[in-house]
Design an enzyme around this catalytic site. Structure first.
Site, short mmCIF file in Angstrom:
data_model
loop_
_atom_site.label_atom_id
_atom_site.label_comp_id
_atom_site.label_asym_id
_atom_site.label_seq_id
_atom_site.Cartn_x
_atom_site.Cartn_y
_atom_site.Cartn_z
CB CYS A 135 -0.83 -0.23 1.47
SG CYS A 135 -1.76 1.19 1.18
CB CYS A 166 -1.28 3.50 8.50
SG CYS A 166 -2.37 4.59 6.87
CB CYS A 175 -0.62 -0.54 8.14
SG CYS A 175 -1.59 -1.86 7.06
CB CYS A 212 -15.47 -7.36 6.42
SG CYS A 212 -16.85 -7.45 8.18
CB CYS A 268 -18.76 -5.05 5.19
SG CYS A 268 -17.72 -3.70 6.24
CB CYS A 303 -17.66 0.00 9.58
SG CYS A 303 -17.23 -1.01 10.52
NE ARG A 311 -18.37 -5.82 13.16
CZ ARG A 311 -18.67 -4.88 12.55
NH1 ARG A 311 -17.57 -3.95 12.06
NH2 ARG A 311 -19.88 -5.17 12.39
N1 SAM Z 1 -7.22 0.84 3.41
C1 SAM Z 1 -8.51 0.29 3.57
C2 SAM Z 1 -8.41 1.75 5.09
O1 SAM Z 1 -7.40 2.30 5.51
O2 SAM Z 1 -8.74 2.24 5.08
C3 SAM Z 1 -8.84 -0.86 4.80
C4 SAM Z 1 -7.78 -1.86 5.85
S1 SAM Z 1 -6.90 -1.15 6.94
C5 SAM Z 1 -6.17 -1.96 7.60
C6 SAM Z 1 -9.00 -1.14 8.08
C7 SAM Z 1 -8.05 -0.77 9.43
O3 SAM Z 1 -7.41 -1.61 10.01
C8 SAM Z 1 -7.40 0.42 10.06
O4 SAM Z 1 -7.68 1.75 9.83
C9 SAM Z 1 -7.23 0.05 11.11
O5 SAM Z 1 -7.72 0.95 11.85
C10 SAM Z 1 -6.98 -1.53 11.65
N2 SAM Z 1 -6.00 -1.54 11.75
C11 SAM Z 1 -4.69 -2.35 11.00
N3 SAM Z 1 -3.40 -2.72 11.13
C12 SAM Z 1 -3.75 -2.53 12.31
C13 SAM Z 1 -2.99 -3.31 13.91
N4 SAM Z 1 -1.57 -3.68 13.55
N5 SAM Z 1 -3.63 -3.42 14.98
C14 SAM Z 1 -4.64 -2.84 14.62
N6 SAM Z 1 -5.29 -2.44 14.00
C15 SAM Z 1 -5.68 -2.26 13.16
FE1 SF4 Z 2 -3.11 1.22 3.26
FE2 SF4 Z 2 -2.30 0.16 5.68
FE3 SF4 Z 2 -2.82 2.32 5.34
FE4 SF4 Z 2 -4.81 1.17 4.80
S1 SF4 Z 2 -4.33 1.48 7.27
S2 SF4 Z 2 -4.85 2.73 3.56
S3 SF4 Z 2 -4.10 -0.81 3.74
S4 SF4 Z 2 -1.44 1.32 4.83
#
Ligand code: SAM
Ligand code: SF4
Ligand code: DTB
Length: 330
Positions: free
Chosen positions: A50, A54, A57, A94, A127, A187, A259
């Site tokens: 990606c 973030c 992530c 989802c 979802c 959500c 959730r």
């Molecule tokens: N790319 C999309 C986005 O950013 O909306 C969808 C995927 S993103 C992985 C969805 C959510 O998963 C994030 O907004 C975050 O709240 C949660 N998430 C991702 N990595 C995580 C982690 N290491 N620990 C806890 N929550 C996490």
């Molecule tokens: Fe990309 Fe992860 Fe950020 Fe979603 S949360 S935009 S998958 S880096």
């Protein structure tokens, strides 16, 4: 319900714990079947690589994590998982993609629409979480049968730039508005344990309580520290902080499904029982989240049985998506 002010949220959160739990439980019992927990299956349909940074992530290309990028799954592969999810008792499916966002006309987006149409035929809530959306992309997802769109604000507007720099908090809100305008349920929740203060967690709730309509669901994730990310060494969130936040969210958002999301694997059975008592009424079900582990399905079913809780029954009529309408929340 109108937006709750930070002061009000602080007053709720800081009550003696048992008072808070009693208040949350009363709100819960007024608005929800007292024993029901929704099981949701999560599937990463496009993993890793990606463009966004973030800092929590595993799928960001900015961090050297153990995750290997994979292309978009084909429809049959997704359908196999979706059918198994339904057969195991999930009522929501989802699908997540590690994209900055999607727009109408993209080939990949068309493939996702095709997948959504097919999953929709299984009688599950559908979802998706694909990153930022244009208004037209949102409308097309809705037309394809998406019930709810997951797009978390993750933390307070003030703390957001500490965890992401490649897009802004306002970008997130813009996508959420596109989702609402298209008539999909929202959500939207966040993560705790990223080094934020309590005020950031409550400011996050304050923002979400201002949505019109209120979000249909609110995921509460505890950070799963991912090796190679800037947050890899952060300590685990204290259970009572998770419980207090769930209870506060339950009081502030009586009709929103809460959730209990990432980080559940680290919670004991007793800890999860407290979270359900405080108002959590949905979990991710199955051995994997997107890239990290989750509690084993049999363990979850055994725990629900022991707590005299029941998985939400399959829908018999899913003609009408369970999207919240503005009127319903007026
Ligand atoms: N790319 C999309 C986005 O950013 O909306 C969808 C995927 S993103 C992985 C969805 C959510 O998963 C994030 O907004 C975050 O709240 C949660 N998430 C991702 N990595 C995580 C982690 N290491 N620990 C806890 N929550 C996490
Ligand atoms: Fe990309 Fe992860 Fe950020 Fe979603 S949360 S935009 S998958 S880096
Ligand atoms: C949400 O708030 N939590 C889920 C879902 N929405 C997409 C994702 C949790 C991801 C946990 C880290 C991982 O497995 O990579």
């Amino acid at each position: 319900m109108a937006r709750m002010t930070l002061d009000r949220l602080e007053a709720i959160y800081n009550q003696p714990l048992f008072d808070l739990l009693q208040q949350a439980r009363a709100v819960h019992e007024e608005h929800w079947p007292r024993r029901e927990v929704q099981l949701c299956t999560l599937l990463s349909i496009k993993t890793g690589g990606c463009s966004e940074d973030c800092s929590y992530c595993a799928q960001s290309a900015h961090h050297a994590t153990p995750v290997q990028p994979e292309p978009l799954l084909d429809k049959e592969a997704v359908m196999r998982v979706a059918r198994a999810a339904r057969d195991q008792g999930s009522t929501r499916f989802c699908m997540g993609a590690a994209w900055k966002g999607v727009r109408e006309g993209d080939k990949k987006f068309e493939q996702v629409l095709e997948i959504v149409r097919e999953v929709n035929s299984l009688g599950l809530e559908v979802c998706v979480t694909l990153g930022q959306l244009t208004p037209v992309a949102a409308q097309r997802l809705r037309a394809a049968g998406v019930t709810a769109y997951n797009h978390n604000i993750d933390t307070s507007p003030e703390f957001y730039a500490n965890i992401v720099t490649t897009h802004t908090f306002e970008d997130r809100l813009q996508t959420i508005r596109a989702v609402q305008d298209a008539g999909m349920a929202v959500c939207c929740g966040g993560i705790i344990g990223m080094g934020e203060a309590l005020v950031d967690r409550l400011r996050m709730l304050e923002v979400v309580t201002g949505f019109d309509p209120a979000p249909e669901s609110l995921p509460i994730n505890s950070l799963v520290p991912i090796p190679g990310t800037p947050l890899e060494n952060l300590p685990r969130v204290d259970l009572f902080e998770v419980v207090r936040l769930i209870a506060t969210a339950r009081v502030a958002l009586p009709r929103t499904k809460i959730r209990l999301s990432a980080g559940r694997e680290n919670l004991s059975r007793e800890a999860q029982a407290m979270c359900f008592f405080a108002g959590a009424n949905s979990i991710f079900f199955g051995d994997k989240l997107l890239t990290t582990g989750n509690t084993a399905a049999e363990e979850d079913l055994a725990l629900l049985r022991e707590l005299d809780l029941e998985p939400q029954a399959p829908f018999t009529d899913i003609q009408e998506p369970h999207a919240c309408t503005r009127e319903a929340h007026a």
